[in-house]
Motif scaffolding. Structure first.
Motif, PDB file in Angstrom:
ATOM      1  N   ASN A  12      -0.390   5.883   9.227  1.00 23.12           N
ATOM      2  CA  ASN A  12      -1.524   6.553   8.595  1.00 23.12           C
ATOM      3  C   ASN A  12      -2.741   5.652   8.693  1.00 23.12           C
TER       4      ASN A  12
ATOM      5  N   TYR B 251      -5.705   6.482   3.220  1.00 22.35           N
ATOM      6  CA  TYR B 251      -5.337   7.496   2.241  1.00 22.35           C
ATOM      7  C   TYR B 251      -6.464   7.652   1.229  1.00 22.35           C
TER       8      TYR B 251
ATOM      9  N   ASN C 286      -0.402   5.392  -4.076  1.00 23.81           N
ATOM     10  CA  ASN C 286      -0.608   5.808  -2.681  1.00 23.81           C
ATOM     11  C   ASN C 286       0.468   5.229  -1.768  1.00 23.81           C
TER      12      ASN C 286
ATOM     13  N   GLN D  96       3.509   7.371   0.425  1.00 23.63           N
ATOM     14  CA  GLN D  96       3.694   7.263   1.865  1.00 23.63           C
ATOM     15  C   GLN D  96       5.073   6.697   2.214  1.00 23.63           C
TER      16      GLN D  96
ATOM     17  N   SER E 101      -8.905   8.625   9.032  1.00 22.66           N
ATOM     18  CA  SER E 101      -8.469   8.388   7.665  1.00 22.66           C
ATOM     19  C   SER E 101      -8.436   9.696   6.884  1.00 22.66           C
ATOM     20  N   LEU E 102      -7.483   9.813   5.983  1.00 21.89           N
ATOM     21  CA  LEU E 102      -7.384  10.992   5.120  1.00 21.89           C
ATOM     22  C   LEU E 102      -8.348  10.907   3.932  1.00 21.89           C
TER      23      LEU E 102
ATOM     24  N   CYS F  44      -6.343  15.124  -2.310  1.00 21.29           N
ATOM     25  CA  CYS F  44      -5.102  14.354  -2.451  1.00 21.29           C
ATOM     26  C   CYS F  44      -3.822  15.178  -2.272  1.00 21.29           C
TER      27      CYS F  44
ATOM     28  N   ALA G  24      -3.861  15.741   1.744  1.00 20.80           N
ATOM     29  CA  ALA G  24      -3.421  14.443   2.269  1.00 20.80           C
ATOM     30  C   ALA G  24      -1.912  14.249   2.144  1.00 20.80           C
ATOM     31  N   ARG G  25      -1.378  14.562   0.970  1.00 28.57           N
ATOM     32  CA  ARG G  25       0.058  14.349   0.774  1.00 28.57           C
ATOM     33  C   ARG G  25       0.878  15.220   1.718  1.00 28.57           C
TER      34      ARG G  25
ATOM     35  N   ILE H  75       0.796  13.891   5.364  1.00 31.17           N
ATOM     36  CA  ILE H  75       1.764  12.810   5.567  1.00 31.17           C
ATOM     37  C   ILE H  75       3.144  13.396   5.897  1.00 31.17           C
TER      38      ILE H  75
END
Length: 764
Positions: free
Chosen positions: A5, A8, A45, A49, A326-327, A332, A351-352, A355
């Protein structure tokens, strides 16, 4: 094959960082409590991940304000004006926000957009022969925190060449890129210490590799990475490029002595074939296949095609899978959205979820037959197909109206000189007309009214009454201090884009879809999922009410089509220009209704015009053609006597000034105070024909400038722009400020206006 990644979101799932920063600035919590909040966010975070199964997890992607500012502090490139507070923990925030306490009065560093995003960074300031020293342990401390969790994290560092190119020369006759030899030793110190700590991978963010580079800049890339590799042969370096394709920098990028090259296949899918042909045998390739800037669910089949193409050329073992960038630019966690429409929710990934998409794509690409992986692929296929075929996406009437647009839609009746004479005859404005950009402070009390109304704790009539009382108060206060063109304060609005999106068809909204814009400023972009149109008036009620309270002019306040587009999560199933024209027609209808309601001054804010520029100048003309056209479609429906304003902030205008002029707004207001009126040089050199309001104080800082400071800025402005063209206003809207500082600043601004008028009268 591995997953990694690039970064985050750092604000926290419930905007914990925003709240903690603002509490710290107001003295409600200690610095230690603020630091603990940051640590809690970082730990959460990393755990997310790790539990998802990401192979290489980033660190140093967290920041209390801005990652570029972090690097400025780390390299010791601290402007001299902060010397008096160099030993205080508040130095960092003083650089970001300015400082006006304990006898200190220092302006903040300049802020501008991060490439073509709505994120803002603090611009490094460089002097000739600038010296750099390692000045912060942040990178090392955060790596150690991750290691304590059992994660050998990948420190993310802005690459040395991109860091220099992000900055600005503050002295004449030197090129910032010449500082690379001075800067490099600090980077070598950082890498040495990280190597000692046990770091395996280092990610250098070098987004400028997707932009046009001159010979000196290309040479700088070759120099720094040769030196870095020579010094650290065993560290693994990832060079991350994003927001575009490598194009003419392809040979440069693939031949830099790195271990991994990351490319953005969301912004430039076509580059993969050329990269695969050019990549040397030792270099691994990171495929940016999950969109780091939008919220649509990944199309697994499309991504698997990219992976297969790359695997056939390089083999699985040479591939890494990653988001495109980048996220930071995505919310989130979609799991926090409890009230979102179920069908639309099924099309989204935050974002989650992104991933999880990476981990799933790796499993599918490497042949996993696990039931949960097969199920995820089937679910993804159904979701992607559902979005393509949904009847909620397309509106034939809207599409027909867009097709009917012709040149008459984007042309004012008369040239500006004729309009100005007519407007002056009717509006009777004085020299140096004073106004504000639109919003006034939204206090905790005002926000509580909105919250109570949404929860059903007060009725619509009670909410309306409270807002009217606040609007009346602010109209009377503006009259009292002597503003010439008033605003209604926008107390009914939550956000300058969200408010309009809620009143337009084709939009939907999240509850917790927050992303960082700058510092503690978070925005919740609307989601444009279908064709856009206006079914009812959006602002006329409040504009009419405010105008009924005064004999002075009150501006109608609208957000422009390009900004609504740029500051939303936009559908990706049709060209952005098509979506923007739909929005422009909706705003055009609102402009017509405001004029019919007797509003004589209408502001259509377009702060995002420059933000939308493609990174390569060769692609600018096509974008600027439709962006300017869309503004004119929205604005050109009015009579000559109606004055159209627009506002832009934190942008460089030199290279697009002719297009700004082509927008043909009667008045443009711009951010100018942080740059000390430097931005006006472009307007002066171009002989910009229309009226200009250069911002005379920085609303993104809590400091209050003096009358004399604003007079000095206005005198700078008058030296290059005729007084008859100048308006006076703050840099931006005042929504995020507090009333005491707002009152003091605007009163000082009016005193400055009075002084300027007296000066002109004395020389007449």
């Amino acid at each position: 094959m591995q997953t990694h990644n690039l970064g985050y979101p750092r604000i926290g799932a419930q905007r914990e960082l925003k709240k903690a920063c603002e509490q710290y600035w107001s003295g409600k919590i200690s610095y230690e409590q603020l630091e603990q909040t940051g640590k809690n966010i970082r730990l959460e975070n990393w755990k997310i991940q790790k539990q998802a199964g990401i192979d290489i997890i980033p660190c140093n992607d967290f920041s209390f304000y801005d990652q570029v500012l972090d690097m400025t502090l780390t390299t010791g490139a601290i402007p001299e004006r902060y010397a008096d507070i160099a030993m205080r923990p508040d130095l960092y925030f003083a650089m970001a926000r300015g400082c006006q306490e304990h006898g200190i009065d220092i302006t903040a560093m300049e802020m501008t957009k991060w490439f073509d995003t709505n994120y803002h960074y603090l611009v490094p300031e460089f002097l000739k022969n600038q010296q750099f020293t390692l000045n912060s342990n942040k990178i090392f401390n955060e790596f150690a925190e991750a290691k304590a969790l059992g994660i050998n994290a990948k420190p993310v560092i802005i690459g040395p060449v991109s860091y220099l190119l992000l900055g600005k020369e503050k002295e004449a006759n030197f090129d910032k890129i010449d500082l690379v030899e001075n800067l490099l030793p600090v980077y070598l110190q950082i890498l040495s210490k990280l190597g000692t700590q046990g770091a395996e991978y280092i990610q250098f963010d070098e987004p400028f590799l997707t932009m046009a580079l001159n010979h000196k800049e290309k040479t700088a890339y070759e120099f720094v990475y040769r030196q870095i590799r020579k010094k650290f042969p065993d560290l693994k370096f990832i060079i991350a490029t994003y927001f575009g394709g490598l194009q003419d920098n392809l040979a440069l990028a693939v031949n830099l002595p790195a271990d991994v090259l990351h490319i953005d296949l969301v912004r430039d899918a076509g580059q993969l074939e050329n990269v695969l042909k050019a990549i040397p045998a030792h270099l691994r390739l990171s495929l940016g296949i999950v969109d780091g800037r939008n919220i649509w669910k990944n199309d697994f089949q499309k991504s698997l095609n990219f992976i297969q193409q790359a695997a056939e050329a390089l083999g699985h073992e040479r591939l890494l899978l990653a988001p495109s960038c980048s996220l930071l630019h995505t919310p989130c966690d979609l799991n926090l959205e409890k009230s979102l429409d179920a069908e639309i929710r099924n099309w989204l990934a935050f974002a989650r979820q992104k991933i999880d998409e990476l981990v799933t794509l790796k499993a599918i690409a490497t042949g996993s037959t696990e039931e949960k992986i097969v199920s995820r692929l089937q679910e993804n296929t159904r979701a992607v197909e559902s979005r393509k075929t949904s009847v909620r996406i397309h509106n034939p009437a809207v599409q027909r109206r867009v097709q009917s647009i012709d040149q008459h839609y984007s042309r004012r009746k008369s040239a500006f000189a004729i309009r100005k004479a007519e407007q002056q005859r009717i509006l009777k404005l004085p020299l140096f007309p004073a106004t504000t950009i639109g919003s006034f402070p939204q206090t905790a009390e005002v926000r509580s009214w909105r919250a109570k109304f949404k929860k059903g704790l007060i009725t619509a009539a009670e909410y309306d009454s409270l807002l009217k009382e606040e609007t009346k108060r602010v109209i009377e206060w503006q009259e009292q201090i002597g503003l010439d063109v008033l605003v209604h304060g926008e107390f009914e609005r939550n956000d300058m884009v969200e408010y309009f999106g809620e009143r337009l068809e084709g939009f939907t909204f999240t509850t917790n879809g927050w992303v960082q814009s700058y510092g503690s400023r978070c925005v919740k972009p609307p989601v444009i999922f279908g064709d856009v149109h206006r079914s009812r008036a959006m602002t006329v009620y409040w504009s009419e009410y405010a105008q009924s309270l005064t004999t002075k002019l009150v501006k109608g306040m609208l957000t422009g089509p390009v900004t609504i587009l740029q500051w939303s999560f936009v559908r990706d199933d049709q060209p952005r220009a098509q979506t923007c024209r739909q929005i422009a027609l909706a705003i055009r209808d609102e402009v017509a209704d405001l004029e019919n309601a007797g509003i004589k001054v209408i502001q259509i804010d377009e702060p995002a015009i420059r933000e939308g520029l493609p990174l390569r100048k060769t692609d600018w003309d096509a974008y600027l053609h439709w962006a300017v056209e869309c503004f004119r479609i929205a604005a050109s429906v009015v009579k000559d006597s109606t004055q159209i304003h627009t506002h832009m902030c934190y942008s460089e205008f030199n290279d697009i000034i002719k297009h700004i002029a082509a927008m043909d707004a009667d008045v443009i207001t711009i951010e100018c105070s942080r740059s000390q009126m430097e931005l006006l040089d472009a307007f002066a050199a171009f002989h910009y024909p229309n009226d200009i309001g250069p911002g005379v104080y920085d609303i993104h800082s809590p400091r209050v400038p003096s009358k004399d400071e604003m007079v000095a800025l206005l005198e700078k402005a008058q030296a290059v722009i005729p007084a008859e063209q100048l308006w006076v206003n703050p840099d931006c809207g005042l929504k995020t400020r507090h009333w005491p500082e707002t009152e003091r600043a605007l009163k000082a601004m009016i005193e400055a206006v009075t002084a300027m008028r007296a000066g002109v009268a004395a020389t007449s």
